[in-house]
Enzyme design. Sequence first.
Site, PDB file in Angstrom:
ATOM      1  N   ASP A  19      15.421 -25.037 -57.437  1.00 32.11           N
ATOM      2  CA  ASP A  19      16.545 -25.891 -57.071  1.00 32.11           C
ATOM      3  C   ASP A  19      16.608 -26.976 -58.149  1.00 32.11           C
ATOM      4  OD1 ASP A  19      18.559 -27.143 -55.357  1.00 32.11           O
ATOM      5  OD2 ASP A  19      17.012 -28.647 -54.986  1.00 32.11           O
ATOM      6  N   ASP A  21      18.650 -30.667 -58.079  1.00 33.05           N
ATOM      7  CA  ASP A  21      18.575 -32.068 -57.676  1.00 33.05           C
ATOM      8  C   ASP A  21      17.446 -32.261 -56.669  1.00 33.05           C
ATOM      9  OD1 ASP A  21      19.221 -34.736 -57.635  1.00 33.05           O
ATOM     10  OD2 ASP A  21      21.344 -34.404 -57.216  1.00 33.05           O
ATOM     11  N   ASP A 218      13.229 -28.762 -52.646  1.00 25.69           N
ATOM     12  CA  ASP A 218      12.869 -30.030 -52.013  1.00 25.69           C
ATOM     13  C   ASP A 218      13.475 -30.172 -50.628  1.00 25.69           C
ATOM     14  OD1 ASP A 218      15.532 -30.384 -53.219  1.00 25.69           O
ATOM     15  OD2 ASP A 218      15.332 -32.463 -52.535  1.00 25.69           O
TER      16      ASP A 218
END
Length: 341
Positions: A19, A21, A218
Amino acid sequence: MSADAGKRLIDGYTLVVFDLDGVIYLIDRPIPGAVDAVARLHAEGRAVAYATNNASRRSSDVADLLTGMGVPARPEEVLTSAAASAELLRERLPAGAPVLVVGAEALRAELRAVGLTPVSRADEKPAAVVQGYGPQVGWAELAEASVAVRAGAMWVATNTDRTLPSARGPLPGNGSLVAVLRTALERDPDLVVGKPESALFETAARRGDGGRALVVGDRLDTDIEGARRAGLDSLLVLTGVSGVPELLAAEPRRRPTYVARDLAGLFDPAAAVQVPGSTDAGGWSVTDRDGTLELAGAGRDLDALAALCAAAWSAPELPAIRPVGPDAAAALESFGVAADG
């Protein structure tokens, strides 16, 4: 215990799907250690891919952004929900079919790239509506989309992230805009392409030449759940949205394979842990005392976390947690876990 005592986590995988951001960068700056981690993967000859729900940039734009941050990336390594949505519509619609776009210019560009015709009004009789995030999306676009869907157009959402990060904290994301149409239409989209749906990760995994792929994210509700739906192992890093309190309360479909504080966990056996662990290992023990989990002992903080996951995930709901001794108190504090008593 660590992910595999003495063995690097990365050694079990031929492809790493990141991923962006919260993992590689935070808003517009690389996360400490991320540039070095990706460079190390490249130096070892390991395949890398990037999967993002961001539908406001094309793959080439994302690759340029990463390269500008010191993370060399090629457009073909980047999988966006905009590009995936366009590919899906290309498979389902005739060449040149009109598609009403709610979102940014990048989404229109991806549709043109696969031979479809982006339009902006319901009276152009679109065969489908594709909805992605765009900072200028407003009532007029949503109204046109509502009319088109009621007239029979297929409704595709690039993603349903409720929020997106900003320097001022979480702001409304595409999921919030999708919720506006959901309320107006009194139904869900026909298709959602981005995470936590599995399409992005399944596409990325096919680039691993048959080897094992590891998803690094995240967010439990998008990255980790999406990896599980795709049947892939996952590493939750604690550099972005989801923290340890959310992890301990996670439903089975949102539980990662491993946890690390940051991307150092890919290479340092002591910096990642497989979850859940044992309730009595690594110098720690977790005991249920009348509905409260007591953490006692001393050792590596990540081993304490693995033990807590084992106990918390076995309970019908997240119990209160109480430290026994200063080491346990310090471990809980380091993870932002509120202690009872």
